[in-house]
Structure formats: structure tokens, C-alpha cells
Design a protein around this motif. Structure first.
Motif, PDB file in Angstrom:
ATOM      1  N   THR A   3       1.381  42.017 -19.785  1.00  0.00           N
ATOM      2  CA  THR A   3       0.878  41.281 -20.955  1.00  0.00           C
ATOM      3  C   THR A   3       1.689  40.009 -21.218  1.00  0.00           C
ATOM      4  O   THR A   3       1.142  38.991 -21.573  1.00  0.00           O
ATOM      5  CB  THR A   3       0.992  42.193 -22.194  1.00  0.00           C
ATOM      6  N   ARG A   4       3.017  40.085 -20.984  1.00  0.00           N
ATOM      7  CA  ARG A   4       3.825  38.936 -21.381  1.00  0.00           C
ATOM      8  C   ARG A   4       3.626  37.772 -20.416  1.00  0.00           C
ATOM      9  O   ARG A   4       3.682  37.970 -19.207  1.00  0.00           O
ATOM     10  CB  ARG A   4       5.314  39.309 -21.386  1.00  0.00           C
ATOM     11  N   PRO A   5       3.416  36.524 -20.918  1.00  0.00           N
ATOM     12  CA  PRO A   5       3.416  35.350 -20.029  1.00  0.00           C
ATOM     13  C   PRO A   5       4.870  35.024 -19.659  1.00  0.00           C
ATOM     14  O   PRO A   5       5.811  35.509 -20.297  1.00  0.00           O
ATOM     15  CB  PRO A   5       2.822  34.247 -20.907  1.00  0.00           C
ATOM     16  N   ILE A   6       5.046  34.227 -18.606  1.00  0.00           N
ATOM     17  CA  ILE A   6       6.407  33.761 -18.289  1.00  0.00           C
ATOM     18  C   ILE A   6       6.880  32.895 -19.455  1.00  0.00           C
ATOM     19  O   ILE A   6       6.160  32.007 -19.909  1.00  0.00           O
ATOM     20  CB  ILE A   6       6.403  32.941 -16.984  1.00  0.00           C
ATOM     21  N   PRO A   7       8.084  33.160 -19.972  1.00  0.00           N
ATOM     22  CA  PRO A   7       8.570  32.368 -21.118  1.00  0.00           C
ATOM     23  C   PRO A   7       8.526  30.870 -20.800  1.00  0.00           C
ATOM     24  O   PRO A   7       8.855  30.448 -19.697  1.00  0.00           O
ATOM     25  CB  PRO A   7      10.007  32.853 -21.289  1.00  0.00           C
ATOM     26  N   SER A   8       8.094  30.072 -21.783  1.00  0.00           N
ATOM     27  CA  SER A   8       7.924  28.622 -21.549  1.00  0.00           C
ATOM     28  C   SER A   8       9.267  27.939 -21.233  1.00  0.00           C
ATOM     29  O   SER A   8       9.324  26.921 -20.566  1.00  0.00           O
ATOM     30  CB  SER A   8       7.309  27.968 -22.797  1.00  0.00           C
ATOM     31  N   ASP A   9      10.370  28.587 -21.711  1.00  0.00           N
ATOM     32  CA  ASP A   9      11.668  27.932 -21.449  1.00  0.00           C
ATOM     33  C   ASP A   9      12.329  28.470 -20.179  1.00  0.00           C
ATOM     34  O   ASP A   9      13.497  28.239 -19.911  1.00  0.00           O
ATOM     35  CB  ASP A   9      12.599  28.125 -22.654  1.00  0.00           C
ATOM     36  N   GLY A  10      11.549  29.220 -19.397  1.00  0.00           N
ATOM     37  CA  GLY A  10      12.102  29.686 -18.113  1.00  0.00           C
ATOM     38  C   GLY A  10      12.254  31.199 -18.084  1.00  0.00           C
ATOM     39  O   GLY A  10      12.054  31.877 -19.091  1.00  0.00           O
ATOM     40  N   LEU A  11      12.660  31.730 -16.946  1.00  0.00           N
ATOM     41  CA  LEU A  11      12.731  33.182 -16.751  1.00  0.00           C
ATOM     42  C   LEU A  11      14.186  33.613 -16.588  1.00  0.00           C
ATOM     43  O   LEU A  11      14.878  33.110 -15.688  1.00  0.00           O
ATOM     44  CB  LEU A  11      11.934  33.585 -15.501  1.00  0.00           C
TER      45      LEU A  11
END
Ligand SMILES: N[C@@H](CCC[C@H](N)C(=O)O)C(=O)O
Length: 282
Positions: free
Chosen positions: A6-14
Motif C-alpha cells: 500500500t505504501r508509495p515510495i517516500p517522496s524524500d527517498g527510501l
């Protein structure tokens, strides 16, 4: 079907962790709750020791369906690996630290592996050795214990292929030259990892390793397991041995359950992979 993605890749990086097992170093990504992240291009970008983070292997933790977790492995050249013993130990230590549990089941490309805490040591069972030429794999039927190559190596599969050479003086071996030559010998249709071993006693060996898709590394867990099997098959060592590698010490025990291994685990740092690097753009 895999667990919830469900979670998208965080916009500030992984976020990722850098760890090593006896100097065999890893970037560990945790994509549980997300769709799988790693690709060959990402592994190559992140694995570059000058433009990326640098690692021997990248391990991606994913949601377990019938096991606690699943693990995938990539070499620094972007190729996939069916096994990675030292990274498996690192992730098992991480997971047991997170959960307070003293054992974990992990599904990898070669099947379900088990790891357990014994005192302060994390032991992982990398499974039974593969000794059938076609499954290792080799390109044609040969004696697995005496390959038709200079140096008379033994072939052992641990979910990945290994060519084990027993030598009298390991200091005299040009690991880079000989390793690179054997890695891509036509006898190995999927290439191979290459181990050079000097037997010190029935209970102790010294190993150096050229890893498929990576080159010389300071340790190799699946390679160490292959050495334990090859040494016992040749009657040179017991089934329970200690092994000195360039990065420290490993311990192996080939039992009826499979090949168990243990050794040191170290956390190095935690950081974040930038979105551009995640896109393999940098
Ligand atoms: N360092 C790993 C082996 C990683 C995979 C290997 N290079 C391959 O391509 O099979 C280990 O600890 O087993």
C-alpha cells in the motif's frame, strides 16, 4: 499473492541500512508494505562505490506470505543472486532485534530458510547443498567432486553456484586473475562464485573468494557453506569447521538439516536513497 503493498515510495527517498558480515557488505532496503523497489539498474546505481553507496550485495526485505519475511539479493553488477548467506544473517539479526524473537523464517529464491539466535550468535541454515550437476548448474554431466578444470575444483550449489579449489598455499593464489577466469568458464551456464581454500586442520580452513557479479569480497557465506561441503566430500575436513576469511571468521556446520553458518554482524550506518538514485537516474 504477496502481502499488502500500500505504501508509495517516500517522496524524500527510501531509507536503507548499511551492514556487513565479516566484511561482506550490504545495502539493505526494506520495502515491506510497498511494491518491490529494487531493479538491476537500481542495484548497479546504488552499488557503484564511486557514484552510489557501494556494496557487495543489495538485499531487499519484502512482506512474507507464508514466512516471516522474504529476501531478494542483487550483486553490485546488477545481477540477481539466489543466495546470500552473510546478508541473510544480517537481516535475520535486524529482524530479531526489531521483534525480540529468537528465530525467523525467510523465503528466498532457493526456498524457506531458518535463522535462530544461539546465545549472542545468529545462525542461519542455508539449506541442503545441491550436488546434481544440472541443478548446480553445470553445462553438462561431469563428476561434481572433480571438475574437468585446471586445479581440480569441486562444484557445489547453495542456491547459487560455487567452484571450490583446494590449494597448498593460498597466499600464492592470484584470486583476481583466476577467479575472473573461472567465473565465466563455459562449464557454468550461469557463471559461478569461486573459492580458494587452504586446509589448516580437519577443523579449520582459510578461504579467499571471488564472487560472481561482484569480484573479490572479504567473505562469502554461501561460499563458506560450499567449502564446508566440498571439504567433507573430499575427506579433508570435518562437517563442522571454523573458517578464516579476509574479513574475519565464520563457523559452518553441515548437518542432516542443511548447512548452518554463523559469524559476526555489524551495523554501519542508516541513510536515505535519494529519489533520483531510486529512479536510477544519477
Ligand atoms: N556474498 C554472498 C553471495 C552473494 C551472491 C553471489 N555473488 C552470487 O552471485 O551467487 C554470500 O554471503 O553468500
Amino acid at each position: 499473492m504477496r502481502g499488502m503493498q500500500t505504501r508509495p515510495i517516500p517522496s524524500d527517498g527510501l531509507p536503507f541500512r548499511k551492514m556487513h558480515g565479516a566484511g561482506n557488505d550490504f545495502v539493505i532496503l526494506d520495502s515491506r508494505g510497498m511494491a518491490p523497489v529494487c531493479t538491476a539498474a537500481l542495484a548497479k546505481a546504488v552499488g557503484d562505490r564511486h557514484r552510489g553507496v557501494g556494496f557487495d550485495q543489495l538485499a531487499e526485505i519484502r512482506d512474507g506470505v507464508d514466512t516471516d519475511i522474504e529476501l531478494d539479493f542483487w550483486n553490485s553488477d546488477g545481477s540477481r543472486a539466489g543466495a546470500c548467506g552473510n546478508a541473510t544473517r544480517c537481516v535475520a539479526a535486524l529482524w530479531m532485534g526489531e521483534t525480540g524473537r529468537d528465530r525467523v523464517t525467510i523465503r528466498t529464491a532457493r526456498g524457506v530458510l531458518r535463522a535462530e539466535m544461539r546465545g549472542q550468535a545468529v545462525w542461519v541454515n542455508l539449506g541442503a547443498p545441491v550436488l546434481d550437476w544440472a541443478q548446480i548448474p553445470l553445462s553438462h554431466a561431469v563428476d561434481q567432486q572433480h571438475l574437468p578444470l585446471e586445479g581440480d575444483p569441486v562444484a557445489v550449489g547453495m542456491g547459487n553456484p560455487h567452484a571450490v579449489f583446494f590449494v597448498d598455499d593460498i597466499a600464492a593464489v592470484d584470486v583476481a586473475a583466476r577467479g575472473a577466469a573461472v567465473e565465466h568458464d563455459p562449464l557454468f551456464p550461469q557463471a559461478t562464485n569461486v573459492e580458494f581454500v587452504q586446509v589448516r586442520s580437519r577443523g579449520e580452513v582459510r578461504m579467499r573468494v571471488w564472487e560472481r557479479g561482484t569480484g573479490i569480497t572479504l567473505a562469502c557465506g554461501s561460499g563458506a557453506c560450499a567449502v564446508a561441503v566440498a571439504g567433507a566430500q573430499r575427506g579433508l575436513t570435518d562437517r563442522h569447521i571454523r573458517m578464516e576469511v579476509d574479513g574475519g571468521w565464520l563457523e559452518l556446520d553441515w548437518t542432516d538439516e542443511g548447512v548452518w553458518m554463523t559469524g559476526p554482524v555489524a551495523h554501519v550506518f542508516e541513510a536515505v536513497l535519494s529519489p533520483k538514485l531510486l529512479g536510477g537516474l544519477e
